[in-house]
Design a protein around this motif. Structure first.
Motif, mmCIF file in Angstrom:
data_model
loop_
_atom_site.group_PDB
_atom_site.id
_atom_site.type_symbol
_atom_site.label_atom_id
_atom_site.label_comp_id
_atom_site.label_asym_id
_atom_site.label_seq_id
_atom_site.Cartn_x
_atom_site.Cartn_y
_atom_site.Cartn_z
ATOM 1 N N SER A 164 0.816 -1.217 0.000
ATOM 2 C CA SER A 164 0.000 0.000 0.000
ATOM 3 C C SER A 164 0.847 1.264 0.000
ATOM 4 O O SER A 164 0.434 2.299 -0.545
ATOM 5 C CB SER A 164 -0.937 0.001 1.209
ATOM 6 O OG SER A 164 -0.192 -0.068 2.416
ATOM 7 N N LEU A 189 1.575 2.665 -3.371
ATOM 8 C CA LEU A 189 0.429 3.077 -4.177
ATOM 9 C C LEU A 189 -0.381 4.141 -3.462
ATOM 10 O O LEU A 189 -1.599 4.249 -3.641
ATOM 11 C CB LEU A 189 -0.462 1.854 -4.482
ATOM 12 C CG LEU A 189 0.224 0.660 -5.149
ATOM 13 C CD1 LEU A 189 -0.729 -0.510 -5.265
ATOM 14 C CD2 LEU A 189 0.759 1.049 -6.529
ATOM 15 N N PRO A 201 -0.612 6.318 -9.392
ATOM 16 C CA PRO A 201 0.629 5.527 -9.324
ATOM 17 C C PRO A 201 1.218 5.290 -10.710
ATOM 18 O O PRO A 201 0.503 5.119 -11.697
ATOM 19 C CB PRO A 201 0.178 4.212 -8.688
ATOM 20 C CG PRO A 201 -1.122 4.532 -8.017
ATOM 21 C CD PRO A 201 -1.763 5.595 -8.847
ATOM 22 N N ASP A 206 5.709 2.339 -9.562
ATOM 23 C CA ASP A 206 5.050 2.180 -8.257
ATOM 24 C C ASP A 206 4.385 0.810 -8.164
ATOM 25 O O ASP A 206 4.483 0.118 -7.139
ATOM 26 C CB ASP A 206 4.004 3.277 -8.046
ATOM 27 C CG ASP A 206 4.627 4.652 -7.863
ATOM 28 O OD1 ASP A 206 5.771 4.713 -7.364
ATOM 29 O OD2 ASP A 206 3.967 5.650 -8.212
ATOM 30 N N TYR A 207 3.721 0.402 -9.263
ATOM 31 C CA TYR A 207 3.064 -0.909 -9.264
ATOM 32 C C TYR A 207 4.093 -2.037 -9.177
ATOM 33 O O TYR A 207 3.864 -3.058 -8.506
ATOM 34 C CB TYR A 207 2.202 -1.074 -10.513
ATOM 35 C CG TYR A 207 0.871 -0.363 -10.422
ATOM 36 C CD1 TYR A 207 -0.147 -0.861 -9.620
ATOM 37 C CD2 TYR A 207 0.640 0.808 -11.143
ATOM 38 C CE1 TYR A 207 -1.370 -0.209 -9.541
ATOM 39 C CE2 TYR A 207 -0.575 1.477 -11.065
ATOM 40 C CZ TYR A 207 -1.583 0.962 -10.252
ATOM 41 O OH TYR A 207 -2.790 1.606 -10.155
ATOM 42 N N ALA A 225 5.294 -2.166 -5.643
ATOM 43 C CA ALA A 225 4.245 -2.717 -4.781
ATOM 44 C C ALA A 225 4.188 -4.239 -4.903
ATOM 45 O O ALA A 225 4.040 -4.962 -3.902
ATOM 46 C CB ALA A 225 2.894 -2.107 -5.139
ATOM 47 N N ARG A 250 -7.914 5.759 -0.949
ATOM 48 C CA ARG A 250 -6.980 4.740 -1.425
ATOM 49 C C ARG A 250 -7.682 3.383 -1.493
ATOM 50 O O ARG A 250 -8.571 3.088 -0.698
ATOM 51 C CB ARG A 250 -5.773 4.639 -0.503
ATOM 52 C CG ARG A 250 -4.906 5.904 -0.487
ATOM 53 C CD ARG A 250 -3.717 5.728 0.430
ATOM 54 N NE ARG A 250 -2.886 6.939 0.427
ATOM 55 C CZ ARG A 250 -2.540 7.605 1.521
ATOM 56 N NH1 ARG A 250 -2.932 7.187 2.708
ATOM 57 N NH2 ARG A 250 -1.800 8.693 1.432
#
Length: 984
Positions: free
Chosen positions: A422, A425, A430, A434-435, A438, A959
């Motif tokens: 989390s 993101l 994002p 970022d993905y 994550a 979020r």
């Protein structure tokens, strides 16, 4: 002639006495064990549908002499816990003494097996200091009440609290001596854990009803009789296996019974063990020893000595977010990691508090008795954890002190947000990177996600090689209590219809509180300073900024021992004492008539607390009430109370029962000091410093009433109760880290909530129907509404740099580093105390050949999260400049502050047992499976206050996965318990 007259008078007198005795109506007999033929003391013999009862003495003898007995055909009810109650038809004739000679009672093997299971099922709740679970062991001997039996046996798995009350609202006594801790008001059940065999003689009074030993409290009173002469002669060995809190338990007990020479003794030993229970890494290591010896000098005097020592260590788990649960499941525990190839928990609770008791029993005559008790308890409670604030002292050329290192919290917490998907993101849009990050964090957490002991040790070893101090250490927060208790309990039977009892109690406590280094983790020493205190504060005006020398002072844990290097076994960080004295007087009278039994009771208590600081903390230099060294203000509270109730006997089967009380109760030690680890400030000082309040810390004011209808027939037993309780002027203190204080930087704060009012209203029902001699149906239900009943006052204190520049009050009442945030808008929010509505439907089959089986389906609903009081203050809508957020939307805010209600759920439990008799030996087993269907459910949780303002909360809500979402406690899946025993 005179001699003849004297002789005739003497003969006439003797004849008159004989005739008088012959004309007296009486009833007597002797009660023995059906198996051993030994006399049974303390058996109650009552005449049904009358107010008359008697108790057997040490020889098992009872008698009704000199009372008005009902004539003709009567039923004598002969009962004692642990034995099968016998209803004995008798005929009482006027002018005759009915002698039953010998009556035998059979040991209740089925009840014994239920008790074994009930105690063990509650065992995982016995020592939760954070009250995230509720121990219902006080209900064990109330198992004849259908509802309380369901609460103790089945509802407890979901942390249901009868009437929404915590264990600080109940009294636990051993041999008439109160065992509730003065620190938080709760009984420390681990102090006598593992001694199940010698805890079977318990006297329980429900709620605030009449009690022979003490005024009592809202959740009732349990007196555990651990007296050598009261145990049934014989021995027992048993072994238990489980996958709940411990994996195995072995126990052995032997009781001599009262011997011909007046001596009796009892011993019990047990061990509970397991590398981990249902939750990963929760070690269980507990030993228990009990010894009691009693000497009965004559019919009037008996002296009993009881001692028990139950050292235990338990690895602890913690609440987790929904994100962590979905990644790791309900067995996950972030507190452990591998250390030398074995699981090592960083959060271990260790308790060693032996208890010694001396009890004198004086039967003054057949109507009056006096019991005087002396108890001594000492030892320690330790809660271990990691400290990651290690640093090194650096001296500049001009002698200025600065510190390097510290603040490496990310490295020690496996569920720190920076390790979770989390956190990568958390921005509105994002990026692919970022993905990717994550995903990598998700896979790494699923693969491991545990504390890395090796990494901490390697960092410290590198420090050592470079001549630096340890960055990380393993330590424990310690409480070493020494307490003396003395009391006298008086009982008197003024007439057959009037009895009185009273008690005088005195408790004296000296409590040492400190942090102690356990393990340097490869380091050579640890610098005892707070590096956060030495940091420059650029958020305050330049004229208020501290000099480097002042910052170095502020960082000191003890200004009288600057820059001290501590090693294993040393006290550091904080060190203080609490002295407490409590004097209590209690009196009660009970009256019995043909239609109504009623009672009246009163109580007066004087309580005092005082802190004595042994370190002079750099944040709070100086002595006295506003500093940290020496003695604080002495807090004193005078409390009183009254109660009364009646039982209206409609007939022999239908009863109406009422109890009512009003009393005051001193705040606990925990609720009386704002931050006892660092300073002498009391909560009273905070309240007095706020001019709009014009008050001080007050005692709780409690009013309570309940009304019950009770039905007792040969086939149906039922109780329906309605109740109302109001608690006013309560105080609660919480500690947390937040980034949401308007006008301040992030910091660790103390939240002091005062003037709290709570309301508990509801009803409970228990009913059982004996369909056949072997089959019984049972049902239980409770519906309640437990809410905050006002908007309490909220204070926050902190040592964060910018916060210390703010003051509460003016003049002599000025308190630095404290702010009053006004009212917390909590009225009508639900209290977070487990499910408020529960229901049960079940059955039992009991075969005459001593085997039995039962099953229950249990429903739980209306459980709520523990809301953040801080988020319900004006701070929620204020920006850093002290003005409301310019994008504040009241409707959105209302939705953000809506209290989360947990989903309802069902739990199915099955139990069974069997026993065999081989000569004088009994062999048996008890087995149970809880949550047969492996239901997943939440037992409780709390909102995090880290983002407790409008803008931060809105960002969290938008979020997909909140970074600082609520944290939850999840219930066990399917679990089992098996107990095998041999009794002789």
């Amino acid at each position: 002639m005179s001699q003849l007259k004297r002789g005739l008078c003497f003969i006439f007198f003797i004849s008159f006495c004989v005739i008088g005795y012959a004309q007296e109506t009486g009833f007597k007999g002797k009660v023995v064990d059906a198996t051993t033929n030994e006399e049974i003391p303390d058996v109650t013999v009552a005449i049904e549908k009358s107010i008359l009862s008697a108790t057997t003495n040490a020889e098992g003898v009872f008698q009704f002499i000199g009372v008005q007995l009902p004539l003709g055909e009567q039923i004598a009810v002969i009962s004692k816990p642990g034995y099968i109650t016998k209803r004995y038809p008798v005929v009482i004739n006027e002018g005759q003494v009915l002698d039953l000679q010998t009556v035998d009672l059979e040991y209740d093997l089925n009840q014994e097996q239920i008790q074994i299971g009930t105690i063990s099922l509650s065992d995982n709740e016995l020592d939760d200091d954070e009250d995230t679970s509720f121990n219902v062991s006080g209900l064990l001997q109330a198992s004849r009440d259908v509802f309380l039996n369901a609460a103790a046996f089945d509802f407890s798995a979901a942390f249901f609290r009868p009437r929404g009350l915590g264990n600080e609202n109940g009294k636990v006594l051993i041999n008439g001596i109160e065992m509730n801790k003065l620190f938080n008001g709760r009984p420390q059940w681990s102090n006598w854990g593992g001694l199940n065999d010698v805890q079977r003689n318990q006297e329980f009074s429900m709620g605030i009803s009449a009690n022979d030993y003490t005024f009592g409290d809202l959740s009732g009173t349990t007196n555990i009789v651990m007296r050598a002469s009261q145990y049934r002669k014989g021995g027992r060995v048993s072994y238990a296996a489980s996958n709940r809190s411990y994996l195995g338990r072995v126990m052995g007990t032997y009781n001599s019974g009262l011997m011909a020479d007046g001596w009796a003794y009892s011993i019990s030993l047990s061990r509970r063990f397991g590398d981990e229970g249902y939750i990963d890494g929760t070690l269980y290591d507990a030993n228990s020893i009990f010894a009691s010896v009693e000497k009965k000098f004559n019919d009037q005097h008996s002296l009993n000595f009881t001692s028990f020592y139950t050292p235990n260590r338990r690895g602890r788990s913690t609440a987790i977010t929904q994100e962590v649960f979905e990644l790791k499941g309900n067995r996950y525990n972030p507190n452990w990691g591998y250390y030398d190839g074995e699981k090592k928990n960083s959060r271990v609770r260790e308790i060693e508090e032996p208890v010694l008791m001396l009890n004198h029993y004086w039967d003054i005559n057949d109507k009056f008795s006096l019991n005087t008790n002396l108890a001594y308890q000492t030892g320690k409670i330790g809660n271990s954890r990691l400290d990651n604030n290690g640093s090194d002292l650096v001296l500049s050329s001009d002698g200025q002190e600065t510190y390097q290192g510290g603040g490496a919290s990310r490295d020690t917490n496996p569920i720190h947000p920076s390790y979770l998907p989390s956190s990568f993101l958390d921005m509105p849009n994002p990026t692919p990177l970022d993905y990717q990050n994550a995903y990598l964090a998700q896979e790494a957490f699923r693969a491991d996600g545990q504390l890395n002991w090796g990494r901490l040790i390697a960092a410290n070893q590198l420090n050592t090689a470079q001549g630096r101090n340890a960055t990380y250490i393993f330590y424990e927060d310690r409480t070493d209590d020494t307490q003396w208790t003395v009391n006298s309990i008086f009982r008197g039977q003024l007439t057959s219809a009037i009895s009185v009892n009273g008690a005088i109690n005195y408790r004296k406590l000296k409590s040492e509180n400190f942090a102690e280094v356990i393990d340097l983790l490869g380091g050579t020493g640890f610098l005892d300073v707070d590096t956060f205190g030495s940091q420059l504060d650029n958020d305050v005006e330049p004229e208020f900024r501290l000099t480097p020398a002042e910052l170095a002072d502020r960082a000191q844990s003890d200004l009288r021992n600057r820059n001290r290097i501590v090693r294993e076994g040393d006290r550091y960080d904080y060190n203080y004492e609490i002295d407490s004295d409590v004097v209590n007087g209690f009196a009660q009278a009970e009256f019995k008539t043909r239609l109504i039994d009623f009672y009246l009771g009163g109580n007066v208590t004087q309580t005092s607390y005082q802190r004595n600081g042994l370190f002079e903390n750099g944040y709070f230099p100086g002595e006295g009430r506003t500093g940290s060294f020496g003695r604080s203000d002495k807090l004193e509270f005078t409390n009183y109370g009254g109660k009364g109730g009646f039982t209206f006997k409609i007939d022999g089967r239908n009863l109406i029962d009422f109890n009512g009380a009003y009393y005051t109760k001193a705040p606990t030690i925990r609720s009386s000091f704002a931050n006892a680890r660092q300073n002498n400030r009391t909560v009273s000082q905070l309240i007095a410093a706020e001019p709009t309040l014009n008050g001080e810390l007050e005692s709780e004011k409690i009013q309570s009433a309940d009304l019950s209808y009770i039905l007792r027939t040969p086939k149906i037993k039922a109780r329906l109760t309605g109740y109302y309780t109001k608690i006013e002027d309560a105080t609660d203190i919480a500690f947390f880290f937040t980034q949401a204080i308007s006008g301040s930087d992030a910091g660790f704060v103390q939240e002091i909530l005062t003037d709290i009012d709570k309301r508990h209203i509801g009803a409970e029902l228990g009913i059982e129907y004996q369909i056949t001699p072997t089959i019984k149906l049972k049902g239980a239900a409770a519906i309640g509404q437990y809410t905050y009943d006002n908007n309490p006052d909220l204070f926050v204190t902190s040592t964060s740099p910018s916060f210390l520049g703010q003051n509460l009050g003016t003049g002599e009442n000025t308190i630095e580093g404290a702010r009053y945030f006004g009212k917390s808008q909590l009225k009508d929010y639900k209290l977070a105390n487990g499910p408020q509505n529960v229901a049960q439907l079940g059955f039992e089959y009991r075969d005459p050949d001593f085997w039995w089986f039962g099953a229950t389906a249990n429903y739980f609903s209306n459980a709520y999260i523990d809301v953040s009081p801080f988020a319900r203050t004006q701070n929620f809508y204020l920006d850093n400049d002290g003005l409301p957020f310019n994008d504040y939307d009241q409707n959105v805010a209302r939705e953000l502050l809506r209290q989360e209600k947990f989903n309802s759920y069902y739990l199915v439990n099955v139990v069974g047992g069997k026993s065999w008799k081989f000569g004088d030996y009994y062999v048996g087993f008890f087995a149970s499976i809880n949550n047969v269907l492996d239901e997943r459910y939440i037992t409780g949780g709390f909102e995090q206050s880290r983002s407790a303002n409008y803008r931060a909360s809105l960002e969290e809500a938008q979020r997909d996965t909140p970074v600082f979402g609520p944290r939850y406690f999840f219930g066990f899946g399917s679990s089992y318990y098996l107990n095998l025993y041999l009794r002789f």
